[in-house]
Scaffold this motif. Structure first.
Motif, PDB file in Angstrom:
ATOM      1  N   GLU A 149       0.792  -1.211  -0.045  1.00 60.96           N
ATOM      2  CA  GLU A 149       0.128   0.024   0.133  1.00 60.96           C
ATOM      3  C   GLU A 149       0.811   1.211  -0.102  1.00 60.96           C
TER       4      GLU A 149
ATOM      5  N   LYS B  18       2.051   1.931  -3.440  1.00 62.28           N
ATOM      6  CA  LYS B  18       1.105   2.308  -4.292  1.00 62.28           C
ATOM      7  C   LYS B  18       1.009   4.099  -4.063  1.00 62.28           C
ATOM      8  N   SER B  19       0.905   4.389  -2.837  1.00 69.08           N
ATOM      9  CA  SER B  19       0.730   5.765  -2.534  1.00 69.08           C
ATOM     10  C   SER B  19       1.892   6.524  -2.937  1.00 69.08           C
TER      11      SER B  19
ATOM     12  N   SER C  10       3.922   6.016  -5.175  1.00 70.32           N
ATOM     13  CA  SER C  10       3.600   5.841  -6.712  1.00 70.32           C
ATOM     14  C   SER C  10       2.582   6.952  -7.168  1.00 70.32           C
TER      15      SER C  10
ATOM     16  N   PRO D 222       3.717  -3.425  -7.734  1.00 69.00           N
ATOM     17  CA  PRO D 222       4.249  -3.030  -6.195  1.00 69.00           C
ATOM     18  C   PRO D 222       4.269  -4.286  -5.377  1.00 69.00           C
TER      19      PRO D 222
END
Lengths: 204, 204
Positions: free
Chosen positions: A137, A140-141, A143, A153
């Motif tokens: 997570e 992802k954030s 990115s 990820p």
DNA sequence: AAAAGTAAACTACTTAGTGTACTTTAATTA
DNA sequence: TAATTAAAGTACACTAAGTAGTTTACTTTT
């Protein structure tokens, strides 16, 4: 009188404590129910009154340990802090977990049993599989925030953890090397972060 | 008559084959000498005539498997070929070893026993520890040739292997995932090589 | 004839789990 | 508060099964 705790609860705790210790040091097969009862200073019949079989006791113990150890793995992304710093923090948290005696004992216990009889520890692996979700997570954030360039990820997260585990988990699991000192841990973290950012970092 | 092989040799081979299979599928503790004898279609006394105890038999078997599997790990450096290509070759060789059924079986067998009784498998780990020496030498040569910038070749080698093992060894050891397909293997190799060269490659 | 193999009984030990007769603990009722 | 009752614990004998390793009397291979 309920001044402290009910006797039966105390006994159950004694049994769990004894079973954890015995399973930890000797594994599932090499530990006898007689021994657990003796260590817990409880009659064998009482052990069986709480846990109907050795397998059920083992599974209760592993689940207990999993829950005890697998709690913290949240890594909220903070756009105000440089990714390098955040990565360091994540690595520090992970390495603290990997090198803790409880974690290592649990991994040894579950590993040695799971290879011989996978069904006995199947549920434990669900916990294990998910333990990097926090990092996924975070990636992802980061990115989404344009600070990393990651296409996969999940893979990136596993790569990062692998760079730590190869120095701070697997050698210790096999008893080949002792748990790394703080100074060595820093080196491990630095090189993992460097490698990760070199590959996935966005140059400004 | 020595037309084929001496009887006693044939028997020994039968015993080894049976023991390998039994230990592989059931581990050390769960395998009985009666069972090995039955599987080898040999009397139990014959087993004991060849191997004085179960431990000695187990050690002979693990040593045999180690030798059988651990042979090729030489990676001579060739200055004529781009490092990227050579790295790919090394990774392919490694992943071929890691994903072979014999290797995985052996790791499972030794792992499940070593965690319970480390002294039983101590010698095996000497082989394991050394299995990346070939790559360390290759990295040194490539660095000396100015194609890589590596300060700690042992660490770099472990990092590279970790990036492969985390996808092609550990999940399979725990039975969580099947051995990766050829296509997946290519992805694993590509990403490991990319990460390695991104960190240690010398831009021309 | 000697070396190796065989079958089967046997020793000595360990272990998971049960049954039983009895005692302790805790909660309810008188 | 004291007596009663049920739930839990205990000690220990017991069953049933498994196992490493040995012994023995006999057969097969070289």
């Amino acid at each position: 009188m309920n001044a402290e705790k009910k006797l039966t609860e105390l006994k159950r705790e004694d049994i769990i404590e004894a079973a954890v210790n015995e399973f930890k040091t000797n594994g599932f097969r090499a530990t006898s129910m007689d021994r657990i009862a003796a260590t817990a200073r409880v009659s064998k019949r009482t052990v069986y009154n709480h846990y109907a079989s050795k397998e059920i006791l083992f599974q209760a113990i592993t689940q207990e340990l999993c829950d005890r150890v697998m709690q913290v793995s949240e890594h909220p992304y903070d756009p105000e802090i440089p990714v390098k710093i955040q990565l360091h923090d994540i690595a520090e948290q992970e390495i603290a977990l990997l090198t803790s005696a409880e974690f290592l004992d649990m991994v040894k216990m579950i590993t040695s049993e799971s290879l011989a009889s996978p069904e006995l520890t199947k549920t434990n692996f669900e916990s294990f599989q998910d333990y990097n979700i926090g990092m996924v997570e975070w990636i992802k954030s980061a990115s989404g925030d344009g600070k990393l360039s990651v296409t996969d990820p999940v893979r990136a997260s596993k790569q990062f953890l692998a760079l730590i585990e190869t120095f701070a988990l697997w050698p210790q699991l096999y008893g080949v090397k002792p748990v790394p000192e703080k100074k060595q841990q820093k080196t491990i973290i630095d090189s993992a972060v460097e490698m990760f950012l070199c590959t996935y970092g966005v140059s400004k």
